[in-house]
Design an enzyme around this catalytic site. Structure first.
Site, PDB file in Angstrom:
ATOM      1  N   ASP A  77       0.961  -1.200   0.004  1.00 35.58           N
ATOM      2  CA  ASP A  77       0.057   0.098   0.154  1.00 35.58           C
ATOM      3  C   ASP A  77       0.715   1.396  -0.035  1.00 35.58           C
ATOM      4  OD1 ASP A  77       0.902  -0.661   2.519  1.00 35.58           O
ATOM      5  OD2 ASP A  77      -0.646   0.500   3.496  1.00 35.58           O
ATOM      6  N   GLU A 143       0.152  -1.646   5.446  1.00 33.22           N
ATOM      7  CA  GLU A 143       1.212  -1.159   6.399  1.00 33.22           C
ATOM      8  C   GLU A 143       1.285   0.289   7.012  1.00 33.22           C
ATOM      9  OE1 GLU A 143       5.092   0.909   7.659  1.00 33.22           O
ATOM     10  OE2 GLU A 143       3.881   1.262   5.923  1.00 33.22           O
TER      11      GLU A 143
END
Length: 486
Positions: A77, A143
């Site tokens: 991400d 994350e």
């Protein structure tokens, strides 16, 4: 020149593909499919777990089967910040721009955090000239907003004993420790009240701040738009009765807020005083941040009176608590020179349905007790203001191991290549390594990457020559591990 002309060609060609795949946190379906398609295309063994993490495996170069298995770890991400609020990160590719020695995006975050780590991992999976032992490439989800992937990594997904985290942001530096963190949210309930008579309304906006990573950039002293907005509003309340109708600032818990605004009313007889006070405020802020915030803009405009406003008691408590809330560096490390030990970020202020206002803060520290100390200070302040306060689960720090064997190998590889001994550091940001170490305490870990600047903001950029050094350091590190025995 375009990104396709850059060296190392293999890494940049993959990174170019990654920038074309939308990958906001918690919405990694498209990038996950890209990874699965990449594995199928190149005949790489691949598996996923229930949370959405992906692991690829590559057998050792013949003759190196007995070497320790190395895990190359990065996250899927990216932080989605744009100068254009209408930019659709869920469907629109990132546009990259080569700007001298730097690669940036056109008005958005670049996503080199951690797209370049992904690109290097994938390149290592297919580089035919790479000498290596058994490899595992781990790509985690979410994350940036919760470390969900690392926290819920499926059983049996990884088997290696060495982990190289490819999520650091400084060339010629190797990281062997990181801060832990916890988010604190504070919810105000308010009553929508009729707009007072004889009031005129204004919208004050603070925009185009530098922003940046709330861990890695917190020591730079950049402006927090939420704090500036609260400062201005509080100053008004010292001499005038104001009516607060709307407030909004910041977006992400791990980004220093670049923009904020409020709509407020004041008695019509005090209209000129508002303009005068803002001009004084702008002059003060420009002087205070003259070298740090060259693009910061503070403006005011007249607006139509809203139908309702926030009740006066809650509005005053909100403004006072935002003004009083700590932000920035709280303490420095006594163990590693120059390392921020503890900090807090007044991240966002959002008006919610059902007459609620949500304030989000993020605390970090390399000392677990101090992480909770600053979180509890934030809690105490907002509880006094009448808010309901909750803390997230948080995540652990990664205690520095200055005798790490893989750190020494990566350090020696860089020195052999470039004649410079990399600095060994800890980072005041959350890496996933602490969570991996909780689950796999035997892991030997180090983190390195190319130079990135202004991550988590539309000014994010990556130093092109540093990518070549990062890639060659990774290749030589893997070849050195390949000569070891389990």
């Amino acid at each position: 020149m375009t990104i396709k002309d850059l060296k190392p060609e293999l890494v940049f060609s993959i990174f170019d593909e990654i920038t074309k795949v939308p990958r906001p946190s918690k919405k990694e379906e498209k990038i996950r499919q890209y990874l699965l398609d990449f594995a199928t295309k190149h005949g790489i063994a691949v598996k996923t777990d229930s949370i959405g993490n992906v692991v690829m495996t590559r057998p050792a170069t013949p003759g190196h089967e007995d070497a320790p298995t190395v895990i190359l770890q990065s996250h899927m991400d990216m932080v989605c910040e744009s100068n254009d609020k209408s930019f659709d990160f869920e469907n629109t590719p990132i546009t990259t721009v080569v700007d001298g020695e730097w690669l940036r995006a056109d008005g958005t975050t670049l996503g080199a955090d951690n797209g370049i780590g992904m690109a290097a991992s994938l390149a290592a999976m297919i580089d035919e000239e790479l000498v290596h032992g058994p490899l595992e490439a781990l790509f985690t989800v979410d994350e940036e907003t919760g470390l969900t992937g690392a926290n819920n990594l499926g059983e049996g997904m990884i088997t290696g004993t060495i982990l190289l985290n490819l999520d650091s942001e400084d060339d010629a530096e190797i990281f062997v420790g990181c801060a832990g963190g916890v988010d604190t949210t504070c919810t105000f309930d308010y009553t929508a009240t009729p707009t007072p008579a004889n009031y005129v309304y204004f919208k004050v906006s603070i925009e185009k701040g530098q922003g940046g990573h709330s861990g890695g950039d917190i020591h730079l002293g950049r402006a927090n738009a939420n704090k500036l907005l609260a400062r201005y509003l509080y100053g008004l309340t010292l001499n005038h009765e104001i009516s607060l109708a709307e407030i909004d600032g910041g977006n992400l818990r791990n980004a220093i807020p670049r923009a904020a605004h409020a709509i407020f009313g004041i008695n019509a007889t005090d209209k000129e005083a508002v303009i005068t006070s803002l001009n004084v405020f702008i002059a003060e802020i420009k002087n205070e941040y003259r070298d740090l915030e060259p693009t910061l803009e503070i403006t005011i405009e007249s607006v139509e009176a809203p139908a309702t406003t926030i009740d006066a008691t809650t509005a005053h408590k909100l403004i006072e608590s935002l003004y009083s809330a700590p932000h920035g560096v709280i303490s420095m490390s006594r163990d590693l020179e120059g390392l921020v030990e503890t900090s807090t970020n007044l991240a966002s202020v959002k008006m919610l349905p059902d007459s609620q206002i949500l304030v989000t803060t993020s605390q970090r520290s390399s000392v677990e007790s101090r992480k909770w100390d600053i979180a509890h200070q934030v809690e105490a302040l907002f509880k006094m203001a009448g808010a309901t306060v909750t803390h997230g689960d948080g995540y652990p720090g990664w205690a520095p191991n200055l005798k790490s064997p893989i750190m020494e190998i990566a350090r020696d590889a860089y020195k052999e290549l470039y004649g410079i001994t990399p600095a060994i550091k800890a980072i005041h940001a959350g890496l996933e390594c602490g969570l991996f170490l909780e689950k796999y305490p035997y892991l030997d870990m180090a983190s390195f990457g190319p130079t990135l600047r202004n991550v988590h903001s539309p000014s994010e950029m990556m130093h092109i020559p540093a990518v070549e050094r990062f890639w060659q350091q990774l290749r030589l590190t893997l070849s050195k591990v390949a000569d070891l025995k389990k």
